[in-house]
Design a protein around this motif. Structure first.
Motif, PDB file in Angstrom:
ATOM      1  N   VAL A  57      32.465  19.642  28.245  1.00  0.00           N
ATOM      2  CA  VAL A  57      32.768  20.340  29.494  1.00  0.00           C
ATOM      3  C   VAL A  57      31.463  20.332  30.290  1.00  0.00           C
ATOM      4  CG1 VAL A  57      33.650  22.442  30.556  1.00  0.00           C
ATOM      5  CG2 VAL A  57      34.464  21.757  28.289  1.00  0.00           C
ATOM      6  N   ASN A  58      31.394  19.466  31.291  1.00  0.00           N
ATOM      7  CA  ASN A  58      30.154  19.192  32.010  1.00  0.00           C
ATOM      8  C   ASN A  58      29.875  20.124  33.178  1.00  0.00           C
ATOM      9  OD1 ASN A  58      29.800  16.809  30.442  1.00  0.00           O
ATOM     10  ND2 ASN A  58      31.282  15.791  31.762  1.00  0.00           N
ATOM     11  N   ALA A  59      30.922  20.673  33.776  1.00  0.00           N
ATOM     12  CA  ALA A  59      30.733  21.376  35.047  1.00  0.00           C
ATOM     13  C   ALA A  59      31.602  22.629  35.123  1.00  0.00           C
ATOM     14  CB  ALA A  59      31.081  20.446  36.204  1.00  0.00           C
ATOM     15  N   ILE A  60      31.053  23.648  35.764  1.00  0.00           N
ATOM     16  CA  ILE A  60      31.764  24.901  36.033  1.00  0.00           C
ATOM     17  C   ILE A  60      31.411  25.307  37.456  1.00  0.00           C
ATOM     18  CG2 ILE A  60      31.968  27.355  35.449  1.00  0.00           C
ATOM     19  CD1 ILE A  60      31.000  26.550  32.604  1.00  0.00           C
ATOM     20  N   ALA A  61      32.393  25.786  38.202  1.00  0.00           N
ATOM     21  CA  ALA A  61      32.138  26.312  39.553  1.00  0.00           C
ATOM     22  C   ALA A  61      33.065  27.498  39.789  1.00  0.00           C
ATOM     23  CB  ALA A  61      32.382  25.244  40.610  1.00  0.00           C
ATOM     24  N   PHE A  62      32.509  28.565  40.351  1.00  0.00           N
ATOM     25  CA  PHE A  62      33.298  29.772  40.641  1.00  0.00           C
ATOM     26  C   PHE A  62      33.846  29.756  42.054  1.00  0.00           C
ATOM     27  CE2 PHE A  62      31.588  31.724  36.861  1.00  0.00           C
ATOM     28  CZ  PHE A  62      32.608  32.583  36.491  1.00  0.00           C
ATOM     29  N   HIS A  63      35.080  30.218  42.175  1.00  0.00           N
ATOM     30  CA  HIS A  63      35.685  30.498  43.473  1.00  0.00           C
ATOM     31  C   HIS A  63      35.178  31.885  43.873  1.00  0.00           C
ATOM     32  CE1 HIS A  63      38.674  31.473  46.502  1.00  0.00           C
ATOM     33  NE2 HIS A  63      39.029  30.195  46.505  1.00  0.00           N
ATOM     34  N   THR A  64      34.458  31.981  44.957  1.00  0.00           N
ATOM     35  CA  THR A  64      33.761  33.230  45.293  1.00  0.00           C
ATOM     36  C   THR A  64      34.695  34.377  45.670  1.00  0.00           C
ATOM     37  OG1 THR A  64      33.458  32.405  47.538  1.00  0.00           O
ATOM     38  CG2 THR A  64      31.625  32.119  46.015  1.00  0.00           C
ATOM     39  N   HIS A  65      35.878  34.087  46.153  1.00  0.00           N
ATOM     40  CA  HIS A  65      36.779  35.168  46.575  1.00  0.00           C
ATOM     41  C   HIS A  65      37.686  35.671  45.452  1.00  0.00           C
ATOM     42  CE1 HIS A  65      35.406  34.641  50.614  1.00  0.00           C
ATOM     43  NE2 HIS A  65      35.836  33.398  50.666  1.00  0.00           N
ATOM     44  N   HIS A  66      38.118  34.782  44.584  1.00  0.00           N
ATOM     45  CA  HIS A  66      39.108  35.155  43.562  1.00  0.00           C
ATOM     46  C   HIS A  66      38.506  35.404  42.182  1.00  0.00           C
ATOM     47  CE1 HIS A  66      42.040  34.357  46.564  1.00  0.00           C
ATOM     48  NE2 HIS A  66      42.006  33.037  46.464  1.00  0.00           N
ATOM     49  N   ASN A  67      37.199  35.133  41.983  1.00  0.00           N
ATOM     50  CA  ASN A  67      36.548  35.258  40.670  1.00  0.00           C
ATOM     51  C   ASN A  67      37.194  34.378  39.609  1.00  0.00           C
ATOM     52  OD1 ASN A  67      34.325  37.013  41.124  1.00  0.00           O
ATOM     53  ND2 ASN A  67      35.748  38.717  41.295  1.00  0.00           N
ATOM     54  N   THR A  68      37.887  33.328  40.029  1.00  0.00           N
ATOM     55  CA  THR A  68      38.392  32.327  39.105  1.00  0.00           C
ATOM     56  C   THR A  68      37.361  31.203  39.052  1.00  0.00           C
ATOM     57  OG1 THR A  68      39.631  31.314  40.918  1.00  0.00           O
ATOM     58  CG2 THR A  68      40.820  32.874  39.509  1.00  0.00           C
TER      59      THR A  68
ATOM     60  N   GLY B 292      39.470  33.675  34.241  1.00  0.00           N
ATOM     61  CA  GLY B 292      38.707  34.081  33.067  1.00  0.00           C
ATOM     62  C   GLY B 292      38.924  35.518  32.652  1.00  0.00           C
ATOM     63  N   PHE B 293      39.267  36.377  33.602  1.00  0.00           N
ATOM     64  CA  PHE B 293      39.445  37.793  33.268  1.00  0.00           C
ATOM     65  C   PHE B 293      40.789  38.050  32.612  1.00  0.00           C
ATOM     66  CE2 PHE B 293      36.263  37.680  36.630  1.00  0.00           C
ATOM     67  CZ  PHE B 293      35.225  38.311  35.973  1.00  0.00           C
ATOM     68  N   ASN B 294      41.794  37.221  32.928  1.00  0.00           N
ATOM     69  CA  ASN B 294      43.108  37.357  32.304  1.00  0.00           C
ATOM     70  C   ASN B 294      43.375  36.282  31.255  1.00  0.00           C
ATOM     71  OD1 ASN B 294      44.079  39.699  33.724  1.00  0.00           O
ATOM     72  ND2 ASN B 294      44.110  38.408  35.548  1.00  0.00           N
ATOM     73  N   LYS B 295      42.351  35.467  30.969  1.00  0.00           N
ATOM     74  CA  LYS B 295      42.402  34.456  29.907  1.00  0.00           C
ATOM     75  C   LYS B 295      43.568  33.486  30.085  1.00  0.00           C
ATOM     76  CE  LYS B 295      40.331  37.670  26.600  1.00  0.00           C
ATOM     77  NZ  LYS B 295      40.436  38.297  25.291  1.00  0.00           N
TER      78      LYS B 295
ATOM     79  N   ASP C 105      45.512  28.995  47.557  1.00  0.00           N
ATOM     80  CA  ASP C 105      45.515  30.238  46.789  1.00  0.00           C
ATOM     81  C   ASP C 105      46.429  30.127  45.579  1.00  0.00           C
ATOM     82  OD1 ASP C 105      43.700  31.519  48.388  1.00  0.00           O
ATOM     83  OD2 ASP C 105      45.154  32.831  49.369  1.00  0.00           O
ATOM     84  N   GLN C 106      47.517  29.361  45.694  1.00  0.00           N
ATOM     85  CA  GLN C 106      48.436  29.189  44.580  1.00  0.00           C
ATOM     86  C   GLN C 106      47.720  28.563  43.380  1.00  0.00           C
ATOM     87  OE1 GLN C 106      51.956  27.024  45.572  1.00  0.00           O
ATOM     88  NE2 GLN C 106      52.788  27.113  43.510  1.00  0.00           N
ATOM     89  N   GLU C 107      46.725  27.711  43.641  1.00  0.00           N
ATOM     90  CA  GLU C 107      45.989  27.051  42.562  1.00  0.00           C
ATOM     91  C   GLU C 107      44.803  27.894  42.054  1.00  0.00           C
ATOM     92  OE1 GLU C 107      46.347  22.389  43.788  1.00  0.00           O
ATOM     93  OE2 GLU C 107      45.130  23.683  45.054  1.00  0.00           O
ATOM     94  N   THR C 108      44.254  28.739  42.905  1.00  0.00           N
ATOM     95  CA  THR C 108      42.985  29.397  42.580  1.00  0.00           C
ATOM     96  C   THR C 108      43.040  30.917  42.461  1.00  0.00           C
ATOM     97  OG1 THR C 108      42.386  29.492  44.927  1.00  0.00           O
ATOM     98  CG2 THR C 108      41.626  27.570  43.676  1.00  0.00           C
ATOM     99  N   LYS C 109      44.128  31.524  42.885  1.00  0.00           N
ATOM    100  CA  LYS C 109      44.222  32.990  42.866  1.00  0.00           C
ATOM    101  C   LYS C 109      44.871  33.464  41.566  1.00  0.00           C
ATOM    102  CE  LYS C 109      45.628  36.801  45.818  1.00  0.00           C
ATOM    103  NZ  LYS C 109      46.286  37.174  47.073  1.00  0.00           N
ATOM    104  N   PRO C 110      44.324  34.502  40.931  1.00  0.00           N
ATOM    105  CA  PRO C 110      44.954  35.019  39.697  1.00  0.00           C
ATOM    106  C   PRO C 110      46.392  35.446  39.934  1.00  0.00           C
ATOM    107  CG  PRO C 110      42.822  36.052  40.045  1.00  0.00           C
ATOM    108  CD  PRO C 110      43.144  35.275  41.297  1.00  0.00           C
ATOM    109  N   LYS C 111      47.221  35.189  38.950  1.00  0.00           N
ATOM    110  CA  LYS C 111      48.632  35.630  39.030  1.00  0.00           C
ATOM    111  C   LYS C 111      48.680  37.105  38.667  1.00  0.00           C
ATOM    112  CE  LYS C 111      49.857  31.187  39.272  1.00  0.00           C
ATOM    113  NZ  LYS C 111      48.781  30.529  39.972  1.00  0.00           N
ATOM    114  N   SER C 112      49.484  37.864  39.364  1.00  0.00           N
ATOM    115  CA  SER C 112      49.576  39.299  39.099  1.00  0.00           C
ATOM    116  C   SER C 112      50.295  39.590  37.813  1.00  0.00           C
ATOM    117  CB  SER C 112      50.305  40.018  40.227  1.00  0.00           C
ATOM    118  OG  SER C 112      49.705  39.722  41.447  1.00  0.00           O
TER     119      SER C 112
END
Length: 187
Positions: free
Chosen positions: A98-109, A124-127, A180-187
């Motif tokens: 796993v070479n790369a990681i980048a955070f989405h600044t608004h959604h914490n994903t 990451g918070f909801n695994k 957002d559908q790809e990057t926002k946490p599901k409720s």
């Protein structure tokens, strides 16, 4: 030093020997925390949470760990690791770095990119994995979200995991609009 990331007033560094070092940028005279990575193999990438409470690190062994900077036992109980960037072919599991990681600044994903050529988006918070993009022609070398989180830059490049490639692969940077559908946490 293999990787590092700034986390507010802290610098988190991944080194040889699976060591994680944390410095306070206001006083670089001593190491604030010395840790051993919870991952068993070489650290490849570290990126800090946008909320500055911790970091995500990846390894050459197809794993990602979610860790917290607060050393208190109740916070440390929340850390975990998971397998990713693995492909089963003919009943055999092939494991990719796993070479790369980048955070989405608004959604914490966050996005992870591996030598398997895939980019995954994780909550990451909801695994949970939120989505996986199509396979790119070579491994993913680097990832970066735009400040507004609407675009993900993806660097696809052969990284010599298996010596010379059988066929030459062109290094390419892809610019992908993300929703957002790809990057926002599901409720």
């Amino acid at each position: 030093v293999y990787t590092m990331s700034v986390c507010g007033d802290r610098l988190v560094v991944g080194t040889a020997g699976r060591r994680i070092l944390v410095w306070d940028l206001r006083n670089m005279g001593y190491v604030q925390q010395r840790r051993e990575s919870s991952l068993k193999y070489q650290t490849r990438c570290i990126r800090c949470f946008p909320n500055k409470q911790g970091y995500v690190l990846s390894s050459i062994e197809g794993r990602v760990a979610v860790e917290y900077l607060d050393p208190s036992p109740e916070v440390q109980k929340r850390k975990y690791a998971f397998k990713c960037h693995r492909i089963k072919e003919n009943g055999v599991e092939k494991i990719y770095p796993v070479n790369a990681i980048a955070f989405h600044t608004h959604h914490n994903t966050f996005a992870s990119g591996g030598s398997d050529g895939f980019v995954n988006i994780w909550d990451g918070f909801n695994k949970k994995r939120l989505c996986q993009f199509h396979r790119y022609p070579a491994g993913i070398a680097s990832l970066a979200f735009s400040p507004d989180g609407a675009v993900l830059a993806i660097a696809s490049s052969y990284m010599y995991e298996n010596d010379e490639p059988i066929e030459p692969v062109e290094d390419v940077i892809y610019i992908r609009n993300v929703s957002d559908q790809e990057t926002k946490p599901k409720s």
